[in-house]
Design a protein around this motif. Structure first.
Motif, PDB file in Angstrom:
ATOM      1  N   ILE A   1       0.907  -1.202  -0.186  1.00 22.66           N
ATOM      2  CA  ILE A   1      -0.075  -0.092  -0.106  1.00 22.66           C
ATOM      3  C   ILE A   1       0.915   1.178  -0.138  1.00 22.66           C
ATOM      4  CG2 ILE A   1      -1.752   1.273   1.193  1.00 22.66           C
ATOM      5  CD1 ILE A   1      -2.552  -1.297   0.044  1.00 22.66           C
ATOM      6  N   ARG A   2       2.016   1.148   0.846  1.00 17.05           N
ATOM      7  CA  ARG A   2       2.966   2.502   0.759  1.00 17.05           C
ATOM      8  C   ARG A   2       3.466   2.633  -0.458  1.00 17.05           C
ATOM      9  NH1 ARG A   2       6.136   0.574   5.637  1.00 17.05           N
ATOM     10  NH2 ARG A   2       7.754   2.241   4.886  1.00 17.05           N
ATOM     11  N   SER A   3       3.800   1.330  -1.136  1.00 13.70           N
ATOM     12  CA  SER A   3       4.613   1.499  -2.480  1.00 13.70           C
ATOM     13  C   SER A   3       3.681   2.093  -3.480  1.00 13.70           C
ATOM     14  CB  SER A   3       5.119   0.175  -3.015  1.00 13.70           C
ATOM     15  OG  SER A   3       5.955  -0.263  -2.011  1.00 13.70           O
ATOM     16  N   TYR A   4       2.276   1.686  -3.490  1.00 11.29           N
ATOM     17  CA  TYR A   4       1.278   2.244  -4.340  1.00 11.29           C
ATOM     18  C   TYR A   4       1.246   3.710  -4.161  1.00 11.29           C
ATOM     19  CZ  TYR A   4      -3.052   2.817  -6.692  1.00 11.29           C
ATOM     20  OH  TYR A   4      -4.292   2.929  -7.280  1.00 11.29           O
ATOM     21  N   ILE A   5       1.083   4.102  -2.985  1.00  9.32           N
ATOM     22  CA  ILE A   5       1.117   5.618  -2.856  1.00  9.32           C
ATOM     23  C   ILE A   5       2.218   6.503  -3.131  1.00  9.32           C
ATOM     24  CG2 ILE A   5       0.433   7.555  -0.826  1.00  9.32           C
ATOM     25  CD1 ILE A   5      -1.161   5.502   0.555  1.00  9.32           C
TER      26      ILE A   5
ATOM     27  N   ASN B   1       7.560  26.852   6.426  1.00  5.77           N
ATOM     28  CA  ASN B   1       6.675  26.217   7.226  1.00  5.77           C
ATOM     29  C   ASN B   1       7.205  25.044   8.108  1.00  5.77           C
ATOM     30  OD1 ASN B   1       4.792  28.602   6.872  1.00  5.77           O
ATOM     31  ND2 ASN B   1       4.515  27.459   4.907  1.00  5.77           N
ATOM     32  N   ASP B   2       8.698  24.943   8.052  1.00  9.37           N
ATOM     33  CA  ASP B   2       8.882  23.565   8.623  1.00  9.37           C
ATOM     34  C   ASP B   2       8.402  23.247  10.147  1.00  9.37           C
ATOM     35  OD1 ASP B   2      10.101  22.377   6.623  1.00  9.37           O
ATOM     36  OD2 ASP B   2      11.789  22.781   6.901  1.00  9.37           O
ATOM     37  N   ASN B   3       8.185  24.404  10.843  1.00  8.55           N
ATOM     38  CA  ASN B   3       7.954  24.330  12.255  1.00  8.55           C
ATOM     39  C   ASN B   3       6.555  23.656  12.314  1.00  8.55           C
ATOM     40  OD1 ASN B   3       7.003  26.616  11.448  1.00  8.55           O
ATOM     41  ND2 ASN B   3       7.827  27.900  13.263  1.00  8.55           N
ATOM     42  N   GLU B   4       5.750  23.628  11.528  1.00  6.29           N
ATOM     43  CA  GLU B   4       4.592  23.307  11.567  1.00  6.29           C
ATOM     44  C   GLU B   4       4.146  21.910  12.128  1.00  6.29           C
ATOM     45  OE1 GLU B   4       2.088  24.193   8.088  1.00  6.29           O
ATOM     46  OE2 GLU B   4       2.707  26.245   8.068  1.00  6.29           O
ATOM     47  N   ASN B   5       3.075  21.698  13.042  1.00  6.70           N
ATOM     48  CA  ASN B   5       2.599  20.519  13.421  1.00  6.70           C
ATOM     49  C   ASN B   5       1.375  19.940  12.792  1.00  6.70           C
ATOM     50  OD1 ASN B   5       4.966  20.290  15.289  1.00  6.70           O
ATOM     51  ND2 ASN B   5       3.906  21.631  16.701  1.00  6.70           N
ATOM     52  N   ASN B   6       0.912  18.909  13.274  1.00  7.75           N
ATOM     53  CA  ASN B   6      -0.280  18.296  12.917  1.00  7.75           C
ATOM     54  C   ASN B   6      -0.236  18.171  11.389  1.00  7.75           C
ATOM     55  OD1 ASN B   6      -2.881  17.085  13.145  1.00  7.75           O
ATOM     56  ND2 ASN B   6      -3.884  19.305  12.975  1.00  7.75           N
ATOM     57  N   LEU B   7       0.711  17.596  10.755  1.00  4.10           N
ATOM     58  CA  LEU B   7       0.750  17.467   9.457  1.00  4.10           C
ATOM     59  C   LEU B   7      -0.018  16.179   8.670  1.00  4.10           C
ATOM     60  CD1 LEU B   7       4.664  18.253   9.254  1.00  4.10           C
ATOM     61  CD2 LEU B   7       2.645  19.981   8.875  1.00  4.10           C
ATOM     62  N   TYR B   8      -0.330  15.110   9.679  1.00  2.00           N
ATOM     63  CA  TYR B   8      -0.888  13.753   8.744  1.00  2.00           C
ATOM     64  C   TYR B   8      -1.754  13.311  10.023  1.00  2.00           C
ATOM     65  CZ  TYR B   8       3.256  12.044  11.320  1.00  2.00           C
ATOM     66  OH  TYR B   8       4.029  11.828  12.176  1.00  2.00           O
ATOM     67  N   SER B   9      -2.559  12.358   9.203  1.00  2.00           N
ATOM     68  CA  SER B   9      -3.413  11.443  10.234  1.00  2.00           C
ATOM     69  C   SER B   9      -2.510  10.340  10.892  1.00  2.00           C
ATOM     70  CB  SER B   9      -4.539  10.936   9.585  1.00  2.00           C
ATOM     71  OG  SER B   9      -5.380  11.992   8.936  1.00  2.00           O
ATOM     72  N   LYS B  10      -2.717   9.859  12.058  1.00  2.00           N
ATOM     73  CA  LYS B  10      -1.743   8.979  12.543  1.00  2.00           C
ATOM     74  C   LYS B  10      -1.973   7.765  11.672  1.00  2.00           C
ATOM     75  CE  LYS B  10      -5.492   7.275  15.728  1.00  2.00           C
ATOM     76  NZ  LYS B  10      -5.801   7.008  17.035  1.00  2.00           N
ATOM     77  N   GLU B  11      -3.186   7.207  11.102  1.00  2.00           N
ATOM     78  CA  GLU B  11      -3.306   6.100  10.276  1.00  2.00           C
ATOM     79  C   GLU B  11      -2.315   5.910   9.310  1.00  2.00           C
ATOM     80  OE1 GLU B  11      -6.949   6.633  12.463  1.00  2.00           O
ATOM     81  OE2 GLU B  11      -5.711   7.959  11.174  1.00  2.00           O
ATOM     82  N   LEU B  12      -1.896   7.307   8.756  1.00  2.00           N
ATOM     83  CA  LEU B  12      -0.919   7.378   7.497  1.00  2.00           C
ATOM     84  C   LEU B  12       0.432   7.861   7.992  1.00  2.00           C
ATOM     85  CD1 LEU B  12      -2.989   9.390   4.874  1.00  2.00           C
ATOM     86  CD2 LEU B  12      -2.645   7.164   5.305  1.00  2.00           C
ATOM     87  N   SER B  13       0.738   7.442   9.263  1.00  2.00           N
ATOM     88  CA  SER B  13       2.118   7.842  10.101  1.00  2.00           C
ATOM     89  C   SER B  13       3.193   7.149   9.386  1.00  2.00           C
ATOM     90  CB  SER B  13       2.136   7.472  11.343  1.00  2.00           C
ATOM     91  OG  SER B  13       1.928   6.081  11.571  1.00  2.00           O
ATOM     92  N   LYS B  14       3.135   5.856   8.862  1.00  2.00           N
ATOM     93  CA  LYS B  14       4.105   5.416   7.920  1.00  2.00           C
ATOM     94  C   LYS B  14       4.349   5.548   6.514  1.00  2.00           C
ATOM     95  CE  LYS B  14       5.192   1.600  11.234  1.00  2.00           C
ATOM     96  NZ  LYS B  14       5.234   0.147  11.408  1.00  2.00           N
ATOM     97  N   VAL B  15       3.387   6.027   6.051  1.00  2.00           N
ATOM     98  CA  VAL B  15       3.217   6.582   4.638  1.00  2.00           C
ATOM     99  C   VAL B  15       3.891   7.989   4.216  1.00  2.00           C
ATOM    100  CG1 VAL B  15       1.831   7.180   2.665  1.00  2.00           C
ATOM    101  CG2 VAL B  15       1.444   5.215   4.117  1.00  2.00           C
ATOM    102  N   TYR B  16       3.838   8.820   5.483  1.00  2.00           N
ATOM    103  CA  TYR B  16       4.189  10.112   5.375  1.00  2.00           C
ATOM    104  C   TYR B  16       5.687  10.295   5.193  1.00  2.00           C
ATOM    105  CZ  TYR B  16       4.490  15.163   6.283  1.00  2.00           C
ATOM    106  OH  TYR B  16       4.651  16.745   6.595  1.00  2.00           O
ATOM    107  N   PRO B  17       6.788   9.628   5.876  1.00  2.00           N
ATOM    108  CA  PRO B  17       8.062   9.673   5.611  1.00  2.00           C
ATOM    109  C   PRO B  17       8.655   9.320   4.165  1.00  2.00           C
ATOM    110  CG  PRO B  17       7.646   8.662   7.691  1.00  2.00           C
ATOM    111  CD  PRO B  17       6.299   8.677   6.932  1.00  2.00           C
ATOM    112  N   ASP B  18       7.735   8.464   3.469  1.00  4.21           N
ATOM    113  CA  ASP B  18       8.143   7.915   2.151  1.00  4.21           C
ATOM    114  C   ASP B  18       7.969   9.100   1.133  1.00  4.21           C
ATOM    115  OD1 ASP B  18       8.473   5.445   3.456  1.00  4.21           O
ATOM    116  OD2 ASP B  18       6.484   4.627   2.904  1.00  4.21           O
ATOM    117  N   LEU B  19       7.197  10.091   1.442  1.00  3.98           N
ATOM    118  CA  LEU B  19       6.500  11.007   0.483  1.00  3.98           C
ATOM    119  C   LEU B  19       7.413  12.342   0.639  1.00  3.98           C
ATOM    120  CD1 LEU B  19       2.830  10.468   0.063  1.00  3.98           C
ATOM    121  CD2 LEU B  19       4.654   9.236  -0.930  1.00  3.98           C
TER     122      LEU B  19
END
Length: 720
Positions: free
Chosen positions: A54-58, A203-221
């Motif tokens: 799934i992560r590879s697909y996204i 805006n590197d210091n911003e928080n709340n950047l992703y839903s927790k369900e996508l926490s492992k997808v986010y670093p890949d992108l």
């Protein structure tokens, strides 16, 4: 009471079937539950979006959009002119470098090949044309990016995006016009979507950047080399049907449901199995000494069948354990194996119980069926010609040898196979070696007997009484040798008989030729007398005429018999009516018949009996037969001549009563120079029947003589 007992037996047997069936169902469902649990544990992670595929697909989808934004400004396909020009310039420089390199290579090769300067220049120009004609490479590159991106977006139903770089170029597939405002104000939260937001370097210091369900997808992108682009992705919590995300999610959901279903079936079948086992134990205690219907039926079987059936059942039970229970699919084959396995398990249980009782002396051994049939088969094989041939026996031994070699290979190199298979191969090799030893001993023994027998035949020592069936392997050769011996014996007998007939032939010919010849000489001498009266002279001339005609007939018969014997007689066949032929013969011999005082009775149809024969020679054959009847029939007796004609053949039967005692056989009477009166007082050469028989047989007919007391019967048959 009996009715109740019978019902208990029926319940008991039904319960046994149900217990085994429920155990099988429980085993299948439990195996499926464990398998699905392992799949759920190791394939489907706790979070769907943590799965690698799934992560590879996204990630692949993100790379496609990144490439598109590099070449285009918006979703309408507006090309970035600065990028396009830069790519064109890069392509131009590459072509210039390629032209220089190609020109140098062409000139260098041209000089080494001895080409003229004009030829080299021509090759250079041709290479330039080929390189410069590829101007559309950059256009094709941009076009392919566009098409690939649009196709990818069309296939991806569940990923929405918004991407904007520092030049103001942006691409999105979100239809909400107010959504750009929400992104600028960081309004990402939505109860229907999971989201990921990638701010630019400001805006590197911003928080709340992703839903927790996508926490492992986010670093890949995260694009660490281009921090000037703002990216936003969102995925529906309830996926829409139509892309790989949905199908993967649906598969995972189905696997979880399957695990749940098998868990329920396992629990239910386990409880049912336990209840049925308790009931089975209860019925067993009520009828300890009573055999059920299945067991009574089983006990009626012969012992060898009792043992053989469970051996067949082993493979069925093995198939159930190794294939059906782990991989049950509900097809007809699996259901058939389950049904057969229930029977196989019961039969195996009954065999084990039966063997225990037989060993303990509580049950009789029973009869053995195969013993009876083995004896029957052996008796049948003894009478079978194919089995008795040497070729079959040798072929059978070759086949057994090949099978023994295969079994030896199996034992030595495939001992990890099924234990029963390997054990059976070992038993077969031992039995084969015993049979081979016996076979070799028998072959050498029989070969020695045949050698001795052939030497005796070669030396002319024929055994009149030889004991047959002494051979086992070379029975066919023994039979052929006996036939040779019998043939040689027959040939010897025929040679002796031929020698005897030759001696008789010389004697008879000498006698039959000498008698009329002597008379002719004597009467010629009498005619030479001077004082002979005219009356006596006429009488002597008449006698000379009779004797010379007899001598002529005898010589003609000799020539005819010689032709028939040598096979040089020629036939001129034509359509011939046998009835008309017989009528003609009887008409011509009517005077002789009358003088012999015979009453000829004919029996034939008025319709024609047509055959394809030589008329003259067939006439001769039947004339000989009628003359034979006239000479040897009893005076004042009846002669019967009958013609029978049907669709297949014509039969001529002649019967008469002999005036002489018939003290010879039917075979002897047709020998040459054989006469009915041994004193040879009657006229005739003794060749008439022999000539008639040969003429009939040479035209494809059959000639048979039957003698019954004084009754002499000739039967002639011709095929139509």
């Amino acid at each position: 009471m009996d009715t109740k007992l019978t019902k208990n037996k029926i319940y008991k047997e039904i319960n046994i079937f149900l217990v085994i069936l429920s155990i099988i169902i429980f085993s299948i469902s439990l195996t499926k539950t464990i398998t699905e649990y392992r799949n759920t544990k190791y394939i489907h992670k706790t979070n769907f979006y943590d799965e690698y595929n799934i992560r590879s697909y996204i990630d692949s989808f993100d790379e496609t959009l990144k490439t598109y934004l590099y070449a285009y400004e918006d979703m309408e396909g507006t090309i970035r002119q600065d990028i396009y020009k830069a790519e064109k310039e890069r392509d131009k420089k590459e072509k210039e470098n390629l032209l220089k390199e190609s020109e140098n290579n062409i000139r260098s090769m041209g000089k080494s090949q001895g080409l003229t300067e004009d030829e080299i220049n021509e090759n250079v120009e041709r290479a330039k044309e080929n390189i410069l004609s590829e101007d559309n490479d950059i256009d094709a590159y941009f076009y392919n990016i566009k098409i690939n991106t649009f196709e990818t977006i069309a296939r991806t139903k569940n990923i929405e995006f918004y991407i904007e770089d520092n030049t103001g170029a942006k691409i999105t597939n979100i239809k909400d016009n107010s959504f750009e405002y929400k992104i600028k104000n960081k309004e990402f939260e939505d109860e229907n979507y999971y989201y990921m937001y990638f701010p630019n370097s400001k805006n590197d210091n911003e928080n709340n950047l992703y839903s927790k369900e996508l926490s492992k997808v986010y670093p890949d992108l995260i694009d660490y080399y281009n921090r000037e682009t703002v990216k936003y992705y969102r995925i529906p919590k309830n996926l829409n049907e139509g892309d790989n995300l949905y199908y993967e999610w649906d598969y995972r959901k189905g696997a979880l449901n399957t695990l749940k279903r098998y868990s329920i079936i396992s629990l239910a079948s386990g409880i049912i199995t336990l209840i049925l086992a308790i009931l089975s134990y209860k019925y067993k205690n009520k009828n300890k000494d009573e055999n059920g219907f299945m067991e009574r039926l089983y006990l009626k079987l012969p012992l060898d069948i009792k043992i053989f059936i469970p051996i067949l059942c082993v493979n069925t039970i093995k198939e159930l354990i190794t294939n059906v229970i782990p991989y049950y699919s509900g097809n007809s084959y699996s259901n058939k194996i389950i049904a057969l396995s229930i029977v196989a398990i019961i039969v195996t249980y009954l065999l084990i119980k039966d063997m225990i009782l037989i060993i303990g002396g509580k049950r009789a051994l029973g009869n053995i069926l195969t013993k009876k049939y083995i004896i029957i088969v052996i008796d049948k094989l003894k009478n079978c010609y194919i089995v008795s041939t040497t070729a079959f026996k040798v072929s059978a031994m070759i086949f057994m040898t090949a099978l023994a070699i295969w079994c030896t290979i199996l034992i030595n190199y495939y001992s990890y196979w099924n234990y029963i298979t390997v054990m059976t191969a070992q038993i077969y090799v031992i039995v084969y070696l015993i049979i081979l030893t016996a076979y070799v001993i028998i072959v050498f023994g029989e070969a020695n007997i045949l050698n001795i027998k052939s030497r005796k035949i070669a030396d002319g020592k024929y055994e009149k009484e030889y004991k047959k069936n002494r051979m086992i392997i070379f029975k066919e050769i023994e039979s052929n040798m006996l036939n040779i011996e019998e043939g040689l014996n027959g040939a010897l007998d025929k040679a002796i008989k031929s020698e005897r007939m030759k001696s008789e032939l010389i004697t008879n010919v000498s006698h039959d030729l000498k008698t009329p010849l002597t008379s002719i000489i004597n009467y010629v001498d009498l005619l030479k007398e001077e004082n002979l009266s005219q009356e006596k002279r006429d009488k002597y001339i008449e006698v000379l005429d009779i004797k010379s005609k007899r001598l002529k007939i005898l010589i003609e018969d000799l020539f005819e018999a010689s032709k028939v014997t040598s096979g040089s007689m020629e036939f001129e066949k034509e359509e011939l009516n046998i009835v008309s032929l017989l009528r003609q013969i009887l008409g011509e011999l009517e005077e002789k018949i009358s003088l012999a005082e015979l009453n000829v009775i004919t029996k034939w149809s008025e319709t024609k009996a047509i055959l394809f024969l030589d008329g003259r020679k067939t006439f001769r054959a039947f004339e000989n037969l009628v003359n034979n009847i006239i000479k040897y029939s009893m005076r004042n007796s009846r002669v019967y001549i009958e013609v029978i004609s049907n669709d297949e053949e014509v039969i001529v039967i002649m019967k008469n009563i002999s005036s002489y005692q018939l003290d010879f056989t039917a075979e002897e009477i047709v020998e040459r120079f054989k006469r009915g009166d041994k004193s040879r007082s009657t006229e005739g050469s003794g060749l008439g029947l022999a000539i008639a028989k040969s003429i009939v047989e040479l035209q494809g007919g059959s000639f048979e003589i039957d003698i019954d007391g004084d009754l002499f019967k000739v039967t002639i048959k011709f095929k139509k």
